[in-house]
Design an enzyme around this catalytic site. Structure first.
Site, PDB file in Angstrom:
ATOM      1  N   ASN A 250     -65.993  42.787 -74.839  1.00 53.48           N
ATOM      2  CA  ASN A 250     -66.207  43.562 -74.306  1.00 53.48           C
ATOM      3  C   ASN A 250     -65.907  44.165 -75.833  1.00 53.48           C
ATOM      4  OD1 ASN A 250     -65.516  46.088 -72.787  1.00 53.48           O
ATOM      5  ND2 ASN A 250     -64.280  45.627 -72.056  1.00 53.48           N
TER       6      ASN A 250
ATOM      7  N   LYS B  45     -65.158  47.368 -76.243  1.00 53.58           N
ATOM      8  CA  LYS B  45     -64.486  49.084 -76.401  1.00 53.58           C
ATOM      9  C   LYS B  45     -65.036  49.771 -76.971  1.00 53.58           C
ATOM     10  CE  LYS B  45     -60.894  46.102 -74.426  1.00 53.58           C
ATOM     11  NZ  LYS B  45     -59.278  45.482 -74.050  1.00 53.58           N
TER      12      LYS B  45
ATOM     13  N   HIS C 118     -62.259  49.065 -65.497  1.00 57.41           N
ATOM     14  CA  HIS C 118     -61.436  47.789 -66.003  1.00 57.41           C
ATOM     15  C   HIS C 118     -60.247  48.862 -66.210  1.00 57.41           C
ATOM     16  CE1 HIS C 118     -60.445  46.864 -70.181  1.00 57.41           C
ATOM     17  NE2 HIS C 118     -61.233  46.303 -70.281  1.00 57.41           N
TER      18      HIS C 118
ATOM     19  N   GLU D  21     -58.738  49.512 -68.058  1.00 60.09           N
ATOM     20  CA  GLU D  21     -58.673  51.239 -68.500  1.00 60.09           C
ATOM     21  C   GLU D  21     -58.971  52.448 -68.454  1.00 60.09           C
ATOM     22  OE1 GLU D  21     -59.744  48.775 -72.730  1.00 60.09           O
ATOM     23  OE2 GLU D  21     -57.863  47.730 -72.575  1.00 60.09           O
TER      24      GLU D  21
ATOM     25  N   GLU E  78     -58.179  40.044 -63.980  1.00 59.71           N
ATOM     26  CA  GLU E  78     -58.324  40.528 -65.599  1.00 59.71           C
ATOM     27  C   GLU E  78     -56.015  41.445 -66.157  1.00 59.71           C
ATOM     28  OE1 GLU E  78     -61.028  41.313 -68.760  1.00 59.71           O
ATOM     29  OE2 GLU E  78     -60.348  43.196 -67.962  1.00 59.71           O
TER      30      GLU E  78
ATOM     31  N   GLY F 175     -55.255  42.725 -73.981  1.00 56.90           N
ATOM     32  CA  GLY F 175     -54.676  43.672 -75.476  1.00 56.90           C
ATOM     33  C   GLY F 175     -53.725  42.854 -76.180  1.00 56.90           C
TER      34      GLY F 175
ATOM     35  N   SER G 141     -56.174  38.388 -73.778  1.00 52.62           N
ATOM     36  CA  SER G 141     -56.019  37.845 -74.425  1.00 52.62           C
ATOM     37  C   SER G 141     -57.004  36.496 -74.130  1.00 52.62           C
ATOM     38  CB  SER G 141     -54.775  38.082 -74.626  1.00 52.62           C
ATOM     39  OG  SER G 141     -54.099  39.208 -74.573  1.00 52.62           O
TER      40      SER G 141
HETATM   41  C1  PEP Z   1     -60.313  43.131 -71.712  1.00 55.77           C
HETATM   42  O1  PEP Z   1     -60.289  44.498 -72.199  1.00 55.77           O
HETATM   43  O2  PEP Z   1     -61.464  43.332 -70.996  1.00 55.77           O
HETATM   44  C2  PEP Z   1     -59.792  42.527 -72.464  1.00 55.77           C
HETATM   45  C3  PEP Z   1     -59.431  41.249 -72.053  1.00 55.77           C
HETATM   46  O3  PEP Z   1     -58.783  42.621 -73.568  1.00 55.77           O
HETATM   47  P1  PEP Z   1     -58.171  40.983 -74.510  1.00 55.77           P
HETATM   48  O4  PEP Z   1     -58.889  40.271 -74.768  1.00 55.77           O
HETATM   49  O5  PEP Z   1     -58.285  41.776 -75.832  1.00 55.77           O
HETATM   50  O6  PEP Z   1     -56.570  41.072 -73.900  1.00 55.77           O
END
Ligand code: PEP
Length: 250
Positions: free
Chosen positions: A9, A11, A95, A97, A167, A173, A212
């Site tokens: 992803n 973003k 998601h 966000e 998640e 992040g 992460s």
């Molecule tokens: C995400 O935003 O779906 C995500 C998993 O981000 P990150 O891998 O940067 O934690």
């Protein structure tokens, strides 16, 4: 046996040039990874460029979200049908966000998942708890509620095309990941929730972990029995890191 799926992803990152380079690098490596489904979710405006670069390589194209309505006067929105028309085969919905920054509610996410399926896309429904919810012992209640609204909205045959991404919000992040056993526990719980409604679909359901994931922690995470791949944010912007994560899923 569930086939692993690793999706990046991006973003709101990149440029047209960077899209082409990154996609080309991923495509080259992915030809040697026939055991894994690999997907990329570029920003909408670069989906077509990404699709052209993918050509016949075994890389799936995905949207980062889609509209909760079919078409009409919705300035700035992109429908699931448009994503399918542009070459996507899946779309992320819900998601964290989108939930926090755009106020998406469980019912909106269920509608998006339903529209995605109607357009021929696999919805990757993202669920996850905040740190406060985890610390209050409310992880399962939170993710069950997020998933339940989607599962109730869909037909049995549609559930077979669903993908879930667990998640934890506190891991996205932040550099902080769930331990593999924490992730597996939630994945097994989510699979159980789907099994109550659709046992056959639950057995084949792919549940990805996101938060992460890096090359250093991916193999341990993907070795868990209920972790069927990953949704990768930051590390998917670096071809080498993303490919190493895909390799860890084999
Ligand atoms: C995400 O935003 O779906 C995500 C998993 O981000 P990150 O891998 O940067 O934690």
């Amino acid at each position: 046996m569930r086939r692993p799926f690793v999706a990046g992803n991006w973003k709101m990152n990149g440029s047209r040039e960077r899209t082409r380079t990154l996609v080309a690098d991923v495509c080259k490596a992915v030809r040697e990874l026939p055991e894994v489904d690999v997907g990329l979710c570029p920003p909408f405006v670069y989906v077509t460029d990404a699709g052209e670069t993918i050509g016949d390589a075994p890389v799936r194209l995905g949207g980062q979200t889609c509209a909760g309505v079919e078409d009409g006067a919705y300035t700035g929105e992109i429908s699931a049908t448009m994503l399918a028309d542009a070459g996507c085969s899946f779309v992320l919905v819900g998601h964290s966000e989108r939930r926090t920054l755009h106020g998406e509610k469980n019912a909106d996410i269920a509608e998006k998942a339903s529209l995605a399926l109607a357009a021929g896309l696999s919805p990757v429904v993202c669920v996850g708890e905040t740190l406060d919810e985890r610390e209050a012992g409310r992880t399962e209640t939170t993710v069950a509620r997020q998933l339940e609204v989607v599962v109730e909205r869909l037909e049995q045959d549609e559930l077979a095309r669903l993908v879930i991404a667990y998640e934890p919000v506190w891991a996205i992040g932040t550099g902080r990941t769930a331990t593999p056993s924490q992730a597996n526990q939630v994945h097994a719980f989510l699979r159980g929730c789907v099994a109550e409604r659709a046992p056959n679909a639950a057995a084949g359901l792919r549940i990805l972990y996101g938060g992460s994931v890096k090359p250093e922690n991916a193999a341990r995470m993907f070795a868990e029995p209920d972790v069927d791949g990953g949704l990768i944010g930051g590390a998917s912007l670096d071809a080498k890191q993303f490919i190493d994560i895909c390799r860890a899923a084999v």
